[in-house]
Scaffold this motif. Structure first.
Motif, PDB file in Angstrom:
ATOM      1  N   GLN A   1       5.248   7.559 -14.673  1.00  0.00           N
ATOM      2  CA  GLN A   1       4.498   7.243 -13.454  1.00  0.00           C
ATOM      3  C   GLN A   1       3.830   8.469 -12.821  1.00  0.00           C
ATOM      4  OE1 GLN A   1       3.912   4.263 -12.107  1.00  0.00           O
ATOM      5  NE2 GLN A   1       4.986   3.322 -13.821  1.00  0.00           N
ATOM      6  N   HIS A   2       4.180   9.663 -13.266  1.00  0.00           N
ATOM      7  CA  HIS A   2       3.721  10.890 -12.611  1.00  0.00           C
ATOM      8  C   HIS A   2       2.205  11.031 -12.557  1.00  0.00           C
ATOM      9  CE1 HIS A   2       7.795  13.212 -12.969  1.00  0.00           C
ATOM     10  NE2 HIS A   2       7.922  12.033 -12.403  1.00  0.00           N
ATOM     11  N   ALA A   3       1.507  10.708 -13.622  1.00  0.00           N
ATOM     12  CA  ALA A   3       0.049  10.850 -13.633  1.00  0.00           C
ATOM     13  C   ALA A   3      -0.585   9.929 -12.596  1.00  0.00           C
ATOM     14  CB  ALA A   3      -0.510  10.581 -15.020  1.00  0.00           C
ATOM     15  N   ALA A   4      -0.125   8.698 -12.520  1.00  0.00           N
ATOM     16  CA  ALA A   4      -0.666   7.750 -11.544  1.00  0.00           C
ATOM     17  C   ALA A   4      -0.358   8.202 -10.122  1.00  0.00           C
ATOM     18  CB  ALA A   4      -0.102   6.351 -11.798  1.00  0.00           C
ATOM     19  N   VAL A   5       0.838   8.714  -9.898  1.00  0.00           N
ATOM     20  CA  VAL A   5       1.217   9.192  -8.563  1.00  0.00           C
ATOM     21  C   VAL A   5       0.359  10.386  -8.161  1.00  0.00           C
ATOM     22  CG1 VAL A   5       3.066  10.260  -7.218  1.00  0.00           C
ATOM     23  CG2 VAL A   5       3.555   8.277  -8.662  1.00  0.00           C
ATOM     24  N   ARG A   6       0.122  11.299  -9.085  1.00  0.00           N
ATOM     25  CA  ARG A   6      -0.747  12.456  -8.784  1.00  0.00           C
ATOM     26  C   ARG A   6      -2.155  11.984  -8.429  1.00  0.00           C
ATOM     27  NH1 ARG A   6       2.234  14.758 -13.176  1.00  0.00           N
ATOM     28  NH2 ARG A   6       3.631  16.360 -12.395  1.00  0.00           N
ATOM     29  N   GLU A   7      -2.653  11.003  -9.160  1.00  0.00           N
ATOM     30  CA  GLU A   7      -3.979  10.469  -8.861  1.00  0.00           C
ATOM     31  C   GLU A   7      -3.989   9.809  -7.483  1.00  0.00           C
ATOM     32  OE1 GLU A   7      -7.288   7.277 -10.470  1.00  0.00           O
ATOM     33  OE2 GLU A   7      -5.536   7.671 -11.717  1.00  0.00           O
ATOM     34  N   ALA A   8      -2.968   9.027  -7.187  1.00  0.00           N
ATOM     35  CA  ALA A   8      -2.878   8.368  -5.883  1.00  0.00           C
ATOM     36  C   ALA A   8      -2.876   9.393  -4.754  1.00  0.00           C
ATOM     37  CB  ALA A   8      -1.631   7.496  -5.812  1.00  0.00           C
ATOM     38  N   ALA A   9      -2.117  10.466  -4.926  1.00  0.00           N
ATOM     39  CA  ALA A   9      -2.071  11.509  -3.905  1.00  0.00           C
ATOM     40  C   ALA A   9      -3.429  12.186  -3.753  1.00  0.00           C
ATOM     41  CB  ALA A   9      -0.999  12.538  -4.246  1.00  0.00           C
ATOM     42  N   SER A  10      -4.119  12.387  -4.862  1.00  0.00           N
ATOM     43  CA  SER A  10      -5.391  13.102  -4.799  1.00  0.00           C
ATOM     44  C   SER A  10      -6.505  12.275  -4.166  1.00  0.00           C
ATOM     45  CB  SER A  10      -5.820  13.584  -6.190  1.00  0.00           C
ATOM     46  OG  SER A  10      -6.236  12.504  -6.990  1.00  0.00           O
ATOM     47  N   VAL A  11      -6.444  10.951  -4.261  1.00  0.00           N
ATOM     48  CA  VAL A  11      -7.492  10.111  -3.682  1.00  0.00           C
ATOM     49  C   VAL A  11      -7.148   9.585  -2.289  1.00  0.00           C
ATOM     50  CG1 VAL A  11      -8.351   9.411  -5.949  1.00  0.00           C
ATOM     51  CG2 VAL A  11      -6.744   7.930  -4.727  1.00  0.00           C
ATOM     52  N   CYS A  12      -5.956   9.858  -1.810  1.00  0.00           N
ATOM     53  CA  CYS A  12      -5.550   9.391  -0.477  1.00  0.00           C
ATOM     54  C   CYS A  12      -6.483  10.003   0.577  1.00  0.00           C
ATOM     55  CB  CYS A  12      -4.109   9.778  -0.195  1.00  0.00           C
ATOM     56  SG  CYS A  12      -3.555   9.285   1.464  1.00  0.00           S
ATOM     57  N   PRO A  13      -7.257   9.175   1.301  1.00  0.00           N
ATOM     58  CA  PRO A  13      -8.211   9.719   2.260  1.00  0.00           C
ATOM     59  C   PRO A  13      -7.557  10.414   3.452  1.00  0.00           C
ATOM     60  CG  PRO A  13      -8.152   7.332   2.409  1.00  0.00           C
ATOM     61  CD  PRO A  13      -7.309   7.719   1.217  1.00  0.00           C
ATOM     62  N   ALA A  14      -6.306  10.091   3.731  1.00  0.00           N
ATOM     63  CA  ALA A  14      -5.603  10.702   4.859  1.00  0.00           C
ATOM     64  C   ALA A  14      -4.691  11.843   4.433  1.00  0.00           C
ATOM     65  CB  ALA A  14      -4.790   9.642   5.593  1.00  0.00           C
ATOM     66  N   ALA A  15      -4.612  12.122   3.138  1.00  0.00           N
ATOM     67  CA  ALA A  15      -3.700  13.141   2.600  1.00  0.00           C
ATOM     68  C   ALA A  15      -2.275  12.903   3.101  1.00  0.00           C
ATOM     69  CB  ALA A  15      -4.189  14.546   2.945  1.00  0.00           C
ATOM     70  N   ALA A  16      -1.851  11.645   3.040  1.00  0.00           N
ATOM     71  CA  ALA A  16      -0.533  11.255   3.549  1.00  0.00           C
ATOM     72  C   ALA A  16       0.567  11.282   2.489  1.00  0.00           C
ATOM     73  CB  ALA A  16      -0.615   9.862   4.161  1.00  0.00           C
ATOM     74  N   ILE A  17       0.208  11.532   1.232  1.00  0.00           N
ATOM     75  CA  ILE A  17       1.178  11.545   0.139  1.00  0.00           C
ATOM     76  C   ILE A  17       1.411  13.000  -0.272  1.00  0.00           C
ATOM     77  CG2 ILE A  17       1.654  10.821  -2.226  1.00  0.00           C
ATOM     78  CD1 ILE A  17      -0.338   8.486  -1.720  1.00  0.00           C
ATOM     79  N   HIS A  18       2.678  13.389  -0.258  1.00  0.00           N
ATOM     80  CA  HIS A  18       3.033  14.766  -0.591  1.00  0.00           C
ATOM     81  C   HIS A  18       3.946  14.768  -1.813  1.00  0.00           C
ATOM     82  CE1 HIS A  18       1.366  15.877   3.276  1.00  0.00           C
ATOM     83  NE2 HIS A  18       2.028  14.835   3.765  1.00  0.00           N
TER      84      HIS A  18
ATOM     85  N   GLY B   1      -4.005   3.347   5.843  1.00  0.00           N
ATOM     86  CA  GLY B   1      -3.933   2.012   5.271  1.00  0.00           C
ATOM     87  C   GLY B   1      -5.039   1.673   4.286  1.00  0.00           C
ATOM     88  N   ALA B   2      -5.638   2.673   3.658  1.00  0.00           N
ATOM     89  CA  ALA B   2      -6.729   2.425   2.709  1.00  0.00           C
ATOM     90  C   ALA B   2      -6.252   1.664   1.475  1.00  0.00           C
ATOM     91  CB  ALA B   2      -7.382   3.740   2.293  1.00  0.00           C
ATOM     92  N   GLY B   3      -5.016   1.865   1.058  1.00  0.00           N
ATOM     93  CA  GLY B   3      -4.445   1.110  -0.045  1.00  0.00           C
ATOM     94  C   GLY B   3      -4.742   1.623  -1.434  1.00  0.00           C
ATOM     95  N   GLN B   4      -5.397   2.752  -1.560  1.00  0.00           N
ATOM     96  CA  GLN B   4      -5.707   3.291  -2.885  1.00  0.00           C
ATOM     97  C   GLN B   4      -4.438   3.586  -3.671  1.00  0.00           C
ATOM     98  OE1 GLN B   4      -8.896   3.405  -4.182  1.00  0.00           O
ATOM     99  NE2 GLN B   4      -9.151   2.206  -2.309  1.00  0.00           N
ATOM    100  N   CYS B   5      -3.401   4.056  -2.992  1.00  0.00           N
ATOM    101  CA  CYS B   5      -2.149   4.375  -3.671  1.00  0.00           C
ATOM    102  C   CYS B   5      -1.533   3.137  -4.314  1.00  0.00           C
ATOM    103  CB  CYS B   5      -1.164   5.033  -2.708  1.00  0.00           C
ATOM    104  SG  CYS B   5      -0.775   4.060  -1.226  1.00  0.00           S
ATOM    105  N   VAL B   6      -1.618   2.013  -3.618  1.00  0.00           N
ATOM    106  CA  VAL B   6      -1.055   0.763  -4.136  1.00  0.00           C
ATOM    107  C   VAL B   6      -1.838   0.288  -5.360  1.00  0.00           C
ATOM    108  CG1 VAL B   6      -0.491  -1.625  -3.575  1.00  0.00           C
ATOM    109  CG2 VAL B   6      -0.231   0.146  -1.840  1.00  0.00           C
ATOM    110  N   LEU B   7      -3.148   0.441  -5.316  1.00  0.00           N
ATOM    111  CA  LEU B   7      -3.973   0.028  -6.450  1.00  0.00           C
ATOM    112  C   LEU B   7      -3.707   0.885  -7.684  1.00  0.00           C
ATOM    113  CD1 LEU B   7      -7.369  -0.560  -4.630  1.00  0.00           C
ATOM    114  CD2 LEU B   7      -5.804  -2.298  -5.509  1.00  0.00           C
ATOM    115  N   ILE B   8      -3.454   2.172  -7.471  1.00  0.00           N
ATOM    116  CA  ILE B   8      -3.267   3.102  -8.590  1.00  0.00           C
ATOM    117  C   ILE B   8      -1.832   3.102  -9.111  1.00  0.00           C
ATOM    118  CG2 ILE B   8      -3.306   5.553  -9.213  1.00  0.00           C
ATOM    119  CD1 ILE B   8      -5.683   5.802  -7.199  1.00  0.00           C
TER     120      ILE B   8
END
Length: 66
Positions: free
Chosen positions: A44-61, A12-19
């Motif tokens: 949207q691909h660049a933002a999604v890749r960034e969101a996945a890379s900063v996700c602290p739980a590595a929950a985005i695949h 629930g860190a929310g970084q993905c939503v911000l990005i």
């Protein structure tokens, strides 16, 4: 691009939503990720890749569409 999220791993860190707010949201009750668009447009691909890379739980695949 095909996106999946692991709600169990999400912290629930929310970084993905911000990005990438067009692709991700959070549940009001606990902040767990909600995937709004599992196959976002190319712009949207660049933002999604960034969101996945900063996700602290590595929950985005990320994968490729079949």
């Amino acid at each position: 691009m095909k996106i999946t999220v692991d709600e169990v791993k999400c912290c629930g860190a929310g970084q993905c939503v911000l990005i990438a707010p067009e692709v991700f949201d959070q549940r009001d009750e606990d902040g767990i990720v909600i995937l709004l668009d599992a196959a976002p447009a190319a712009e949207q691909h660049a933002a999604v890749r960034e969101a996945a890379s900063v996700c602290p739980a590595a929950a985005i695949h990320l994968g490729e569409e079949a």
